[in-house]
Design an enzyme around this catalytic site. Structure first.
Site, PDB file in Angstrom:
ATOM      1  N   GLN B 213       8.448   0.883   1.710  1.00 56.13           N
ATOM      2  CA  GLN B 213       7.007   0.791   1.923  1.00 56.13           C
ATOM      3  C   GLN B 213       6.682   1.575   3.187  1.00 56.13           C
ATOM      4  OE1 GLN B 213       4.895  -1.185  -0.467  1.00 56.13           O
ATOM      5  NE2 GLN B 213       6.796  -0.539  -1.468  1.00 56.13           N
ATOM      6  N   GLY B 254      -2.853  -6.837  -1.278  1.00 55.60           N
ATOM      7  CA  GLY B 254      -1.665  -6.069  -1.661  1.00 55.60           C
ATOM      8  C   GLY B 254      -1.644  -4.666  -1.068  1.00 55.60           C
ATOM      9  N   HIS B 255      -0.553  -3.965  -1.291  1.00 55.09           N
ATOM     10  CA  HIS B 255      -0.423  -2.625  -0.703  1.00 55.09           C
ATOM     11  C   HIS B 255      -1.400  -1.625  -1.327  1.00 55.09           C
ATOM     12  CE1 HIS B 255       3.291  -1.861  -3.542  1.00 55.09           C
ATOM     13  NE2 HIS B 255       2.221  -2.174  -4.207  1.00 55.09           N
ATOM     14  N   ASN B 256      -1.865  -0.724  -0.483  1.00 55.26           N
ATOM     15  CA  ASN B 256      -2.765   0.367  -0.888  1.00 55.26           C
ATOM     16  C   ASN B 256      -4.174  -0.098  -1.232  1.00 55.26           C
ATOM     17  OD1 ASN B 256      -0.268   1.765  -0.889  1.00 55.26           O
ATOM     18  ND2 ASN B 256      -0.031   1.400  -3.081  1.00 55.26           N
TER      19      ASN B 256
END
Lengths: 345, 345, 345
Positions: B213, B254-256
């Site tokens: 990540q 969450g990511h992004n």
């Protein structure tokens, strides 16, 4: 049976002493000695086990009981005939409760690996700690904090300015308590957050204005708060939790919420701001209670319910929006049948 | 009225000064002095209270207002006729917003119990702290960290290598910030987790491979992040939060994910990876946003909704899968009626 | 491309070396040097990008690929024709997995900003740390703890008495681990809570009696536990997590739960006490698993499902109460159609 790496048994005890302690009727030789407790499956000679009647629907428990090698077992009256020959029986009309008492006799409550006040802590000069308190390393205790006798504050916990905690509290690691007054015998599990700002904003054309959160959190006696659970302080009135309430992990309690006594709140459920739960309410896991509503005494909220309006005392509701549970089950069946009919056509 | 054990009033102020500060029209004697703020129920002579019109559906607020002993009260124009005789009125077209401003006048924002840098901290030599920063005990500040002037870092917080935090931040206890750049005036509540790995795995016949990540978390100005909320860093692009966003407790980001400005995200909701929320979106409690979808500006997501596909700007949706809220209410009624019909037959 | 403030690239590498490492077929000049990885959008000459076929439904990825300036790209065979002229292609039948391997080559795994044992920690004399362990400031390590070689314990973490952790663990800040045995190569994200009391009470007319929680948490190898996730220890049996399981943030795992190998558990889901998940189960976000039920190997639980009874191996379920996913989709359509019909009448 419990791993002695982590848990030290206070046994052995005679079955007579155990039955006495747990309020069970004894069938068998009273001098039989019990060294430890164990599950039906794992138990050996010298162990005590228990048959939890609430799980008897699971056929394996019945089989395990019949094959159980324990010297003694806690059972309900109706299961006496199934018992293996020679097993001493401790008969109870609440086997789970009797087991809880016996387990506590062998492994008395609180985990206290330490004594005294560690040197590497921050304790304000104006803080007061009662006799017999334990404070582990890296604990932060602010100004004017007042902690009752026999309380145990674990490492990395933060007790903010002015907080009061009663006697015999067990605060696990990494807990934060701010703007709060806690009763006696509270247990706060790791990472619980008590007393931070509620989610209060005034939304106008000019934007979002933060509303100062000026209330407190008031928690009664014998309350348990699960790991990573959050209880926000009031906006201007207090957030209030009654005696004997038990909160599981990751529960959200919004500002100004009022919870009565003896409530059980299962994991990941949420109670929105200014809602009120009366005595003996049970919230199933992942359920949600709308803000400003009233949940009557003894009401049961099924797991994953979303409750949007008042619930009467003693009622059981489920679904979203939550309705009487039987009605919800009927709706589930209706939708299933309709779908089948449409698809078969 | 706020417990002086925890909160110190800056009052008294005259109602004239208060009305001026909050932009209210004043009805009554301008020199009336106000020592503190209080709820309708608790207020006494010398206090100021407020009648929040959004709660007027609750009959008890009306009764409390009529019986209120406060010397002054913030009200909407239409409630003037209900006011008790002799009460000074501060009339506003947004009573909640006016109250927020008045409460902030009596109890100015940030809780700053301490000054200076405590001795028992770990601050890397390469870290830079602006003028007037406060650092409490047991704080960890890594290499090359840059913190703006006037920021307050509470005990047990962890600011990882390279992190930037703007001016006047308030970081509460036990927060972790890693791989992140935060703007000015951010408030991060206890136990919030910012910048840890997103949940990224490649699944193949050979098993589950972790995807490194490698993005960051970028947070704008005036953002508030609730207790135990988690904001993952991007997988390779960044996770981005705009200005003036407010996150309640235990929210998952969450990511992004990209969140615009002025969004309000209520407790226990979740935004899956790579979703985008445009400006002014409101997420109700316990709602969920699917990954890779787009929520238009000003959209409102009702509590406990599960949003699986794009939502248009300005739309209000509810249910799971979420649909326009009126449609969802109709479905609820339809299912109820069908069930009744089937059962009555 | 990753921000060098936070991430240090090990590149450059030749595309030949990269293709070799990731098991890709190479189309183009093998000596082409790659300095870094980047998204399709951000990539420049000298970079490597990747086209994740699972996202190809999103039209913008296709356009971005066609316009991509990267010197090389990981692609599936069927996307070769779309590639920009002159781009070196690394062809894989699992582009996401190949990307994961390449990203790990440029940015090898574990974040290790420090070496050695910090001075400002509490480590019991009876604790044993393997060769090459790192312990950051303000860590608490209890009696008889055993930590394998190469493990990294970040600031403010608490490792309780008797806990075992295997080799090469990465424990992030503010984690608590108690009554637990962890395997090798585990990654525990910030604020995770492992081993606290399960939610066990016996309810009787006399009130609520706490049941001592006397089991452990047993975690296998290569397990990852997300931020603020909670895994309770067993009541008397153990809570067991198999190898290669990955838990996202804020997941709740109740006491006595058994999870097989290779399970993926997405954020905010909950597994109630004594449930069993067999190998390869996937839980979508915000889903819930009832207590005492059995989820067969390879079963997939859609996001926001509420699973109330056993699920067969390989089945995919959705909704609440969860049913086979196709059936759930049909029900959604049925209810929509019924509502339309009723309303149109």
């Amino acid at each position: 049976m419990p791993d002695s790496r982590f848990f030290k048994s206070k046994g052995p005890f005679s079955v007579y002493d155990i039955a006495e302690h747990a309020g069970c009727e004894l069938i068998g030789e009273p001098t039989t000695m019990i060294s430890d407790i164990a599950t039906l499956r794992a138990a050996q000679v010298g162990h005590l086990s228990f048959l939890n009647d609430s799980f008897l629907e699971q056929p394996r428990y019945k089989e395990e009981f019949k094959a159980c090698k324990a010297s003694a077992c806690i059972v309900a009256e109706q299961h006496i005939p199934m018992a293996p020959e020679g097993m001493v029986l401790l008969v109870s009309d609440n086997a789970h409760d009797a087991y809880a008492r016996v387990a506590s006799k062998f492994y008395p409550a609180m985990y206290r690996s330490r004594t005294g006040i560690a040197s590497n802590t921050h304790i304000a000069n104006t803080a007061h700690l009662g006799v017999g308190c334990v404070v582990e390393e890296f604990v932060y205790i602010g100004e004017d904090v007042d902690i009752g006798p026999g309380s145990y504050i674990s490492a990395h916990s933060y007790i903010g300015d002015g907080v009061k905690i009663g006697a015999n509290a067990k605060i696990y690691p990494s807990v934060t308590v701010m703007y709060a007054m806690l009763g006696d015998n509270v247990i706060i599990h790791p990472g619980a957050r008590i007393g931070q700002d509620g989610f209060g904003y005034a939304v106008s054309k000019a934007g979002i204005t933060k509303v100062p959160q000026l209330g407190r959190v008031i928690i009664g006696n014998n309350v348990e708060v699960g790991a990573n659970t959050c209880i926000d302080r009031g906006a201007i009135e207090d957030t209030v939790i009654g005696d004997n309430c038990k909160f599981d992990n990751m529960v959200q309690v919004g500002h100004n919420v009022r919870v009565g006594n003896h409530c059980l709140i299962v994991a990941q459920s949420g109670i929105a701001g200014s809602a009120e739960l009366h005595d003996g309410v049970m919230l199933g896991g992942q359920s949600g209670i709308n803000g400003h509503i009233d949940i009557g005494a003894g009401a049961k909220i099924a797991a994953r319910s979303g409750v949007v309006s008042n619930v009467k005392a003693g009622e059981t509701v489920g679904g979203f929006p939550a309705i009487p549970i039987r009605e919800w089950h009927r709706q589930t069946v209706t939708l299933k049948n309709m779908t089948k009919k449409n698809h078969d056509q």
